[in-house]
Design an enzyme around this catalytic site. Structure first.
Site, PDB file in Angstrom:
ATOM      1  N   HIS A  40       0.832  -1.209   0.000  1.00 29.17           N
ATOM      2  CA  HIS A  40       0.000   0.000   0.000  1.00 29.17           C
ATOM      3  C   HIS A  40       0.868   1.260   0.000  1.00 29.17           C
ATOM      4  O   HIS A  40       0.532   2.261   0.636  1.00 29.17           O
ATOM      5  CB  HIS A  40      -0.989  -0.012   1.178  1.00 29.17           C
ATOM      6  CG  HIS A  40      -2.082  -1.029   0.978  1.00 29.17           C
ATOM      7  ND1 HIS A  40      -3.303  -0.719   0.417  1.00 29.17           N
ATOM      8  CD2 HIS A  40      -2.113  -2.362   1.210  1.00 29.17           C
ATOM      9  CE1 HIS A  40      -4.037  -1.809   0.340  1.00 29.17           C
ATOM     10  NE2 HIS A  40      -3.335  -2.821   0.817  1.00 29.17           N
ATOM     11  N   THR A  41       1.972   1.180  -0.700  1.00 29.18           N
ATOM     12  CA  THR A  41       2.847   2.343  -0.889  1.00 29.18           C
ATOM     13  C   THR A  41       2.982   2.680  -2.368  1.00 29.18           C
ATOM     14  O   THR A  41       3.291   3.818  -2.708  1.00 29.18           O
ATOM     15  CB  THR A  41       4.261   2.050  -0.340  1.00 29.18           C
ATOM     16  OG1 THR A  41       4.635   0.738  -0.785  1.00 29.18           O
ATOM     17  CG2 THR A  41       4.308   2.097   1.178  1.00 29.18           C
ATOM     18  N   GLY A 132      -6.117 -14.891  -6.242  1.00 28.06           N
ATOM     19  CA  GLY A 132      -6.749 -14.224  -5.098  1.00 28.06           C
ATOM     20  C   GLY A 132      -5.942 -14.327  -3.816  1.00 28.06           C
ATOM     21  O   GLY A 132      -6.472 -14.095  -2.734  1.00 28.06           O
ATOM     22  N   LEU A 135      -0.550 -12.760  -4.582  1.00 24.44           N
ATOM     23  CA  LEU A 135       0.716 -13.052  -5.276  1.00 24.44           C
ATOM     24  C   LEU A 135       0.679 -12.573  -6.730  1.00 24.44           C
ATOM     25  O   LEU A 135       1.464 -13.033  -7.566  1.00 24.44           O
ATOM     26  CB  LEU A 135       1.031 -14.555  -5.205  1.00 24.44           C
ATOM     27  CG  LEU A 135       1.179 -15.128  -3.784  1.00 24.44           C
ATOM     28  CD1 LEU A 135       1.460 -16.631  -3.823  1.00 24.44           C
ATOM     29  CD2 LEU A 135       2.297 -14.425  -3.001  1.00 24.44           C
ATOM     30  N   SER A 137      -1.526 -12.721  -9.338  1.00 21.23           N
ATOM     31  CA  SER A 137      -1.899 -13.565 -10.482  1.00 21.23           C
ATOM     32  C   SER A 137      -2.513 -12.722 -11.608  1.00 21.23           C
ATOM     33  O   SER A 137      -2.343 -13.049 -12.783  1.00 21.23           O
ATOM     34  CB  SER A 137      -2.869 -14.653 -10.046  1.00 21.23           C
ATOM     35  OG  SER A 137      -4.041 -14.080  -9.498  1.00 21.23           O
ATOM     36  N   GLU A 170      -6.107  -2.963 -16.176  1.00 24.24           N
ATOM     37  CA  GLU A 170      -6.704  -3.370 -14.890  1.00 24.24           C
ATOM     38  C   GLU A 170      -7.576  -2.247 -14.329  1.00 24.24           C
ATOM     39  O   GLU A 170      -8.656  -2.497 -13.808  1.00 24.24           O
ATOM     40  CB  GLU A 170      -5.607  -3.773 -13.898  1.00 24.24           C
ATOM     41  CG  GLU A 170      -6.171  -4.327 -12.623  1.00 24.24           C
ATOM     42  CD  GLU A 170      -5.259  -5.301 -11.886  1.00 24.24           C
ATOM     43  OE1 GLU A 170      -4.357  -5.894 -12.500  1.00 24.24           O
ATOM     44  OE2 GLU A 170      -5.469  -5.477 -10.674  1.00 24.24           O
ATOM     45  N   ASP A 182       2.905  -4.640  -9.267  1.00 23.17           N
ATOM     46  CA  ASP A 182       2.761  -6.015  -9.760  1.00 23.17           C
ATOM     47  C   ASP A 182       3.146  -6.136 -11.235  1.00 23.17           C
ATOM     48  O   ASP A 182       3.851  -7.063 -11.643  1.00 23.17           O
ATOM     49  CB  ASP A 182       1.311  -6.499  -9.570  1.00 23.17           C
ATOM     50  CG  ASP A 182       0.880  -6.446  -8.119  1.00 23.17           C
ATOM     51  OD1 ASP A 182       1.755  -6.268  -7.250  1.00 23.17           O
ATOM     52  OD2 ASP A 182      -0.327  -6.562  -7.857  1.00 23.17           O
ATOM     53  N   TYR A 233      -9.762  -1.982  -0.688  1.00 26.34           N
ATOM     54  CA  TYR A 233      -8.516  -1.482  -1.292  1.00 26.34           C
ATOM     55  C   TYR A 233      -8.739  -0.063  -1.826  1.00 26.34           C
ATOM     56  O   TYR A 233      -7.949   0.847  -1.572  1.00 26.34           O
ATOM     57  CB  TYR A 233      -8.097  -2.429  -2.425  1.00 26.34           C
ATOM     58  CG  TYR A 233      -6.822  -2.033  -3.149  1.00 26.34           C
ATOM     59  CD1 TYR A 233      -5.587  -2.527  -2.724  1.00 26.34           C
ATOM     60  CD2 TYR A 233      -6.840  -1.185  -4.255  1.00 26.34           C
ATOM     61  CE1 TYR A 233      -4.421  -2.178  -3.385  1.00 26.34           C
ATOM     62  CE2 TYR A 233      -5.672  -0.836  -4.915  1.00 26.34           C
ATOM     63  CZ  TYR A 233      -4.473  -1.343  -4.478  1.00 26.34           C
ATOM     64  OH  TYR A 233      -3.306  -0.988  -5.138  1.00 26.34           O
TER      65      TYR A 233
HETATM   66  C1  GLA Z   1      -2.192  -5.067  -4.996  1.00 27.34           C
HETATM   67  C2  GLA Z   1      -2.006  -4.008  -6.069  1.00 27.34           C
HETATM   68  C3  GLA Z   1      -0.610  -3.394  -5.980  1.00 27.34           C
HETATM   69  C4  GLA Z   1      -0.299  -2.922  -4.562  1.00 27.34           C
HETATM   70  C5  GLA Z   1      -0.606  -4.026  -3.551  1.00 27.34           C
HETATM   71  C6  GLA Z   1      -0.444  -3.560  -2.125  1.00 27.34           C
HETATM   72  O1  GLA Z   1      -1.340  -6.159  -5.247  1.00 27.34           O
HETATM   73  O2  GLA Z   1      -2.170  -4.573  -7.361  1.00 27.34           O
HETATM   74  O3  GLA Z   1      -0.494  -2.326  -6.895  1.00 27.34           O
HETATM   75  O4  GLA Z   1      -0.974  -1.741  -4.262  1.00 27.34           O
HETATM   76  O5  GLA Z   1      -1.913  -4.531  -3.707  1.00 27.34           O
HETATM   77  O6  GLA Z   1       0.869  -3.222  -1.889  1.00 27.34           O
END
Ligand code: GLA
Length: 383
Positions: A40-41, A132, A135, A137, A170, A182, A233
């Site tokens: 969450h950064t 879910g 990781l 996906s 996305e 990700d 989120y």
């Molecule tokens: C998900 C989001 C990422 C990131 C993480 C939390 O995986 O896709 O962009 O924000 O949560 O760090």
């Protein structure tokens, strides 16, 4: 690997032949990731430190009738066929499953890159990243599709641009306002290395992973997946944005610890929590990278523990089951640190464990929790 022991690449290739009666033109593979610290950064222009996994999502692609997008998701045994005569708009897919929305979004944005030439494709997918579980996906799926289309259409796209295209797919088609971590690690991952990502600069510094003889990261499945993850989120992201606005900074990357002092009455409780988490987590990522660089595993483990505490108690993106698992894992011999990983609200946990204690930890977890040692891999590629 699935239960049959074959890799995603082999399964994508084989299911392409089964579904379409032909050999694919290209097969591409994109990795999942585990984030070691810095959650969450990324959407606050901050720092994160993920590692690309050896396991990923594979996409086999080949020419179809013009104006046809024919998609087979082999793991789900689902097939979807679309007419590509008109541009796809996200609203058309509001009730479609997430996996399909991501693919349609990537296809739509990639055909712009291909100057909208009307050429049909057929695609088969197979994946080994648990869905879910935090990781990544989804990013593996998006980046595998983009990499396969890029090669099939002979495009040469800068990997970072490709990551941004997938993130946009996305956002627009998936309806998830994710950060860049990700997709970034799915294109830039390197076997054997952690990636310290500066999400503002979109730059990366390689960070050494511990020597296998000393310690390893172990991934553990909590088995829990919370409903309403996406809306929770989105709420955290919004709190970060409104807090930054009130503080008069471009993003929380630019805030400091004075900003979340209890006396700052301008901020709501949610916003104050968001600021505190992001400011302290960014610092922990940098400290963790230095600790790994100096082979100071005890300090790296403490950073992971502090990170989990902040995610759970300050930002409140964990859940009782994951907190319980993290607490249990920490009681095992040789565990230097443990934390949730990814977006939160369930999913997998990552622990830093002394090499000689890994088997003991796995035995302690027993059949209750699936686990795997971290095996790192490279970023997206044609295979
Ligand atoms: C998900 C989001 C990422 C990131 C993480 C939390 O995986 O896709 O962009 O924000 O949560 O760090």
């Amino acid at each position: 690997m699935d239960g049959t022991g074959t890799s995603a690449t082999d399964r994508a290739r084989a299911s392409y032949s089964d579904a379409f009666g032909a050999e694919p033109d290209v097969v591409a593979l994109a990795p999942g990731r585990v984030n070691l610290i810095g959650d969450h950064t990324d959407y606050c222009d901050g720092y994160a430190l993920p590692v690309a996994l050896e396991i990923g999502c594979a996409c086999a692609v080949g020419e179809a009738d013009a104006r046809t997008l024919d998609v087979f998701a082999s793991d789900l045994a689902l097939r979807e066929v679309l007419d590509t005569s008109y541009p796809f708009a996200p609203e058309q897919f509001a009730s479609s499953d997430a996996w399909f929305r991501y693919i349609v979004g990537v296809f739509e944005l990639m055909r712009w890159a291909n100057r909208r030439e009307a050429r049909g494709v057929q695609m088969a997918f197979a994946g080994d990243v648990p869905v879910g579980g935090g990781l990544a996906s989804s990013a593996a799926l998006e980046v595998a599709a983009a990499t396969a289309l890029e090669a099939h259409w002979d495009l040469e796209i800068d990997p970072l641009v490709k990551a941004l295209v997938c993130q946009r797919a996305e956002h627009e088609f998936g309806g998830v306002a994710c950060g860049i971590m990700d997709q970034f690690v799915a294109v830039k991952g390197r076997r054997g290395e952690g990636l310290l990502i500066d999400c503002r600069e979109l730059s990366v510094r390689p960070v050494p992973l511990p020597e296998a003889r000393d310690a390893t990261f172990v991934l553990i499945d909590s088995g829990v997946e919370r409903a309403n993850r996406e809306s929770a989120y989105a709420a955290r992201r919004l709190a970060c944005e409104t807090a930054a606005e009130k503080l008069g900074v471009p993003s929380l990357r630019d805030a400091d610890q004075d900003a979340y002092a209890p006396l700052n009455e301008e901020l709501t409780d949610e916003e104050r929590r968001a600021v505190e988490h992001v400011v302290t987590e960014n610092q922990r990522v940098l400290d963790f990278a230095d600790a790994l660089g100096a082979s100071d595993l005890a300090r790296a483990g403490e950073n992971m523990n502090d990170s989990h505490r902040s995610l759970s108690e300050v930002l409140r993106v964990s859940c009782p089951e994951v907190d319980g698992l993290v607490a249990d894992v920490r009681t095992a011999d040789g565990v230097l640190g443990a934390r949730m990983t990814g977006g939160g609200f369930g999913g997998w946990v990552v622990a830093l464990v002394r090499a000689q204690n890994v088997d003991g930890l796995v035995a302690q977890l027993g059949a209750a929790h699936a686990s795997m040692r971290l095996v790192s891999g490279d970023g997206a590629r044609v295979v």
